[in-house]
Enzyme design. Structure first.
Site, short mmCIF file in Angstrom:
data_model
loop_
_atom_site.label_atom_id
_atom_site.label_comp_id
_atom_site.label_asym_id
_atom_site.label_seq_id
_atom_site.Cartn_x
_atom_site.Cartn_y
_atom_site.Cartn_z
N GLU A 5 0.84 -1.21 0.00
CA GLU A 5 0.00 0.00 0.00
C GLU A 5 0.87 1.26 0.00
O GLU A 5 1.87 1.33 0.72
CB GLU A 5 -0.89 0.04 1.25
CG GLU A 5 -1.86 -1.11 1.38
CD GLU A 5 -3.07 -0.99 0.46
OE1 GLU A 5 -3.18 0.05 -0.24
OE2 GLU A 5 -3.87 -1.93 0.42
N HIS B 46 -4.90 0.60 7.10
CA HIS B 46 -4.21 -0.25 6.12
C HIS B 46 -3.02 -0.95 6.74
O HIS B 46 -2.26 -0.35 7.50
CB HIS B 46 -3.70 0.59 4.93
CG HIS B 46 -4.80 1.06 4.03
ND1 HIS B 46 -5.40 2.27 4.19
CD2 HIS B 46 -5.41 0.46 2.99
CE1 HIS B 46 -6.35 2.41 3.27
NE2 HIS B 46 -6.38 1.33 2.52
N ARG C 262 -9.93 -5.45 10.01
CA ARG C 262 -10.94 -4.38 9.98
C ARG C 262 -12.20 -4.80 10.72
O ARG C 262 -12.87 -3.98 11.34
CB ARG C 262 -11.27 -4.00 8.54
CG ARG C 262 -10.13 -3.22 7.92
CD ARG C 262 -10.60 -2.55 6.67
NE ARG C 262 -9.50 -1.87 6.04
CZ ARG C 262 -9.61 -1.21 4.90
NH1 ARG C 262 -10.77 -1.17 4.27
NH2 ARG C 262 -8.58 -0.60 4.38
#
Ligand code: ATP
Ligand code: AMO
Length: 434
Positions: free
Chosen positions: A213, A220, A408
């Site tokens: 990323e 993230h 998440r």
């Protein structure tokens, strides 16, 4: 230590050996208390200076906090003790002495920065509320696996060293594989699809994904845990049903089996299992709703992806888990099927928590010619993916599935500010060890 008793199981009248860490030593003069901590909780060890063996008392008083000790003695009822019982020791064995200077305070009295905590995860995880996150994470994975089994899906493991990427070319970690270029796996996408054409039909995987990323954000990771599902003979709406079922099962498992952990995290009052069906908004409705909130400087137009700000504005507006369906085909990957009656519209969906995206999925393109054409449209060389595309010539059923970000899910369920809190040893731009 076969004869070891967990502190939580030590009952009055028992003679026990307990083992764990020295949480603290409180010296009150004539009497002192060593508080011993193990996986199950804490127990008070009484040290009476004039009544007990001098060496024993000295060992107990001198041992540094966080040292590992085992204590043998009798368990007595003691209303003044924190847990209502205490141990009157016959022997104390120091198994591993700790330094008197610790990089962080496991008793939690002194706060530490996240980076100090991550550098010293072993000590950090001696704190009840940190441990609780990982007990809950384990319960989430257990519940999710159970839910998948209930759906008659088979757990699989696919390779993490791969020849091609799937989620767009820029986010791959290249490696050298016996002199050949290879990559760390970004998603089990193509492998799980190949399995729906096998005799397994319906599969799931819980495994690492690797993404280089660009951004360093609180949501993230460069190595994350993906919870993937794929089923033959499912369309995108059935895949959404399965997604909702599995996410709710994770909440239910935690509500049922993690009462103590939720309490430690101060969430016992507010924790709620999502109820009712998650609303399903079309992409078109979603951008209209974002625009109507007035939260963005520039209005969204058809074809735009949802920025972080847009996701946040919509999440606040909707206020619960929800799906965004019918995305423009042009912003979904080649493997997502378009609607039969409108090529501009895909069957791709995202499942959102009010704070962020949790899931992407969709029905897949299972028609060989369309699939190969899709590669070309995305500027990918279909020859490189021959190991995948050729199976679509040998009987690939219609199928659908999704990928859910494990961290998440933990993060949004527990209201954690930073995704790194949900990983033992996070990998980010700055962090490659521990
Ligand atoms: P004892 O209580 O055995 O006579 P002591 O005279 O050496 O011990 P105290 O002055 O009575 O010590 O106790 C010091 C403090 O410790 C007091 O606040 C007392 O309530 C508390 N205390 C004493 N024994 C215990 C125990 N077993 N568990 C928890 N607290 C205790
Ligand atoms: P996608 O790329 O949207 O879809 O990933 C699926 C979910 O994985 C999580 N996720 C991440 N979590 C933390 N850090 C990251 N860097 C990260 N990247 C992704 C998110 C995201 O929603 N192959 C498709 C899935 C499918 O269609 O089945 C895919 O990978 O929660």
């Amino acid at each position: 230590m076969q004869n070891r008793t967990y502190t939580a199981d030590a009952a009055p009248g028992d003679s026990v050996t307990v083992a764990g860490w020295v949480h603290e030593v409180r010296d009150l003069g004539g009497i002192a208390f060593l508080i011993l901590r193990d996986k199950s909780g804490k127990i008070q060890i009484k040290l009476e200076k004039d009544e007990m063996d001098e060496d024993l008392v000295e060992t107990g008083l001198d041992v540094a906090r966080e040292s590992v000790v085992s204590v043998t003695g009798d368990v007595k009822e003691e209303p003044r003790a924190p847990t209502g019982v205490e141990i009157v020791p016959e022997s104390i064995d120091v198994m591993a002495e700790a330094d008197t200077q610790l990089p962080l305070d496991p008793s939690g009295k002194v706060d530490a920065e996240l980076s100090t905590r991550l550098d010293n995860r072993t000590l950090d995880l001696r704190k009840d509320e940190v441990k609780a996150i990982f007990e809950i994470r384990a319960e989430i994975l257990r519940s999710v696996r159970d839910a998948f089994r209930g759906l008659n899906a088979t757990e699989i493991n696919t390779p993490k060293i791969v020849a091609t990427g799937t989620e767009g070319g820029t986010e791959l970690f290249p490696i050298t594989y016996f002199g050949k270029e290879a990559f760390m796996n970004q998603s089990p996408q193509l492998f799980k699809q190949l399995m729906v054409g096998s005799g397994l039909e319906r599969v799931f995987e819980v495994g690492p994904i690797f993404r280089a990323e660009e951004h360093n954000t609180p949501r993230h990771l460069n190595e994350a845990t993906s919870i993937d599902f794929e089923s033959a003979f499912y369309d995108h709406t059935e895949a959404m049903d399965a997604c909702e079922h599995v996410v709710k099962a994770a909440y239910e498992g935690v509500a049922e089996n993690c009462e103590r952990e939720l309490e430690l995290l101060g969430l016992d009052e507010e924790f709620e299992v999502p109820e009712g069906e998650f609303p399903r908004l079309s992409y078109e409705e979603a951008i209209e709703r974002v625009n109507a909130t007035g939260a963005l400087d520039v209005q969204l137009v058809w074809g735009d992806d949802l920025s972080t700000e847009a996701e946040r504005a919509l999440g606040e507006d909707v206020g619960e888990h929800y799906f965004i369906t019918d995305w423009p085909s042009e912003i979904k990957p080649f493997y997502i099927k378009d609607h039969d009656d409108d090529e501009q519209l895909s069957t791709g969906f995202d499942m959102m928590h009010p704070r962020m995206e949790l899931v992407s999925g969709g029905q897949r393109e299972h028609r060989y010619d369309h699939l190969v054409a899709g590669f070309e449209q995305q500027g990918l060389d279909p020859d490189q993916f021959e190991y995948y595309t050729k199976m679509f010539k040998y009987g690939m059923p219609p199928h659908a599935g999704w990928g859910l970000g494990g961290e998440r899910l933990v993060m949004t369920m527990l209201g954690l500010d930073n995704i790194r809190e949900a990983v033992l040893f996070p990998r980010d731009r700055q962090r490659l060890s521990p």
